[in-house]
Design an enzyme around this catalytic site. Structure first.
Site, PDB file in Angstrom:
ATOM      1  CD  GLU A  12     -86.162-104.414  59.127  1.00 56.10           C
ATOM      2  OE1 GLU A  12     -85.560-103.321  59.172  1.00 56.10           O
ATOM      3  OE2 GLU A  12     -87.377-104.536  59.377  1.00 56.10           O
ATOM      4  NE  ARG A  65     -97.571-110.865  65.644  1.00 57.82           N
ATOM      5  CZ  ARG A  65     -96.758-109.826  65.700  1.00 57.82           C
ATOM      6  NH1 ARG A  65     -97.130-108.659  65.191  1.00 57.82           N
ATOM      7  NH2 ARG A  65     -95.574-109.938  66.264  1.00 57.82           N
ATOM      8  CE  LYS A  81     -87.213-108.640  63.898  1.00 59.08           C
ATOM      9  NZ  LYS A  81     -86.431-108.892  62.670  1.00 59.08           N
TER      10      LYS A  81
END
Length: 360
Positions: A40, A266, A276
């Site tokens: 994104e 992850r 982020k």
């Protein structure tokens, strides 16, 4: 380049469970391998994204496939072309090659809207006029089923009319949402009539002000995978509980062949912020000197510190690809760059203040 592998015979022993999945598909005759890296564009990439880049681009290359670079730009409030440019640079720096296969969720907005209309006509989606707080309260808990919305049984005609008016800009942000009609008693909270479209009045970095309604990620992502012909949709582990919704969207829209989502753990590193949202807060509050501050765990920050793509790739390989979350010591990352520089860095010796010596 970090992502550099040799052609591999499918009979070779798989290095991890993701390779096992691909090899099983190939053994069944599904020889095409198509992956994607879908960031994104709401911030710069960090070291955690390196794992997804290496997996998606690396597996595609290893098995003779292709990997798409796709920007999931469905939230115009936080997205910007600056982040698009930085992501391109970081992925290319790590060795990712996508040729002409650069896509955006916004490429598919017209199709996504048409698919949402299709779900309404099929009686599988409805416009809910409850507030966000009321919807949240009606979802239930892990032990208690949710409560159906009083608007759940609106007629198809009324839902279509409201949805068209949502697109036309007649309503305020949050006044209505479009929800999938699935099962409010499902043990999986993601299947309790999730929202798939919401009203957001914000300028989109590619679409401008054309749209005032935007699809949510869980609705847009599987459709994009299907349209692009993705065979293996590799996601991080937090999306495991979203897989039934992914499959519901693909099944009820009627895609064939169907992409398959699989999840991996992850990358978590000791003493390292891997979000982020928090990294963006550090930048915006001036606690660091931009996204490429050498103290930041962003890829551009690591690049400024002298890290190389191959060292990062080696770190990802050593950290491993598994199905369960784990914490990797930051010292392993430092070890990987030290080992590389120890072998590759040029060395010179010089006498800066010579002393004359006479040997008798």
């Amino acid at each position: 380049m970090a992502i550099a592998t040799n052609d591999t015979n499918t009979k070779e022993k798989a290095a991890n469970f993701l390779e096992e999945i691909i090899q099983e598909s190939i053994a069944k005759g599904d020889t095409r391998v198509q992956t994607r890296f879908p960031p994104e564009p709401n911030g710069y990439l960090h070291i955690g994204h390196a794992k997804s880049i290496c997996i998606n681009f690396g597996l595609a290359k290893k098995y003779g496939g292709k990997c798409n670079l796709r920007f999931d730009d469905t939230n115009p409030v936080k997205e910007d072309t600056e982040y698009v440019d930085s992501i391109r640079e970081d992925v290319h720096w790590l060795g990712g090659e996508w040729d002409d296969r650069e896509y955006y969720a916004s490429n598919y907005f017209d199709q996504l809207y048409a698919f949402a209309e299709q779900l309404i006509r099929d009686g599988k989606a409805y416009v809910d006029s409850q507030s966000a707080e009321e919807i949240r309260a009606s979802r239930g808990t892990l032990t208690q089923p949710g409560t159906e919305s009083p608007y759940r049984n609106r007629s198809i005609e009324e839902n279509l009319d409201l949805f068209h008016r949502m697109r036309g800009g007649e309503f305020a942000d949050g006044e209505h949402v479009l929800r999938a009609k699935i099962d409010m008693a499902s043990p999986n909270l993601n299947l309790r009539d999730p929202a798939i479209y919401r009203i957001v009045r914000a300028h989109h970095h590619r679409q401008g002000d054309k749209w005032c309604i935007y699809p949510l990620y869980d609705f847009a992502h599987p459709i994009q995978d299907a349209i692009e012909g993705i065979t293996h949709s590799m996601c991080s582990l937090e999306f495991e509980n979203h897989r039934p919704l992914y499959e519901w969207v693909v099944d009820n829209i009627g895609f064939n062949p169907k992409p398959k989502q699989r999840e991996f753990a992850r990358l978590n590193i000791t003493n390292t912020v891997m979000s982020k949202r928090y990294l963006r807060e550090l930048v915006e509050t001036g606690r660091v000197d931009g996204w490429d501050d050498p103290r930041m765990p962003t890829l551009c920050g690591l690049r400024r510190r002298g890290y190389t793509p191959s060292a990062i790739f080696e770190f990802v390989q050593r950290a491993g690809i598994a199905k369960t979350n784990s914490l990797v010591d930051q010292k392993l990352l430092e070890y990987c760059i030290r080992e590389e520089l120890n072998a590759a860095a040029p060395r010179r010796m010089a006498v800066l203040d010579p002393i004359r010596v006479v040997i008798e």
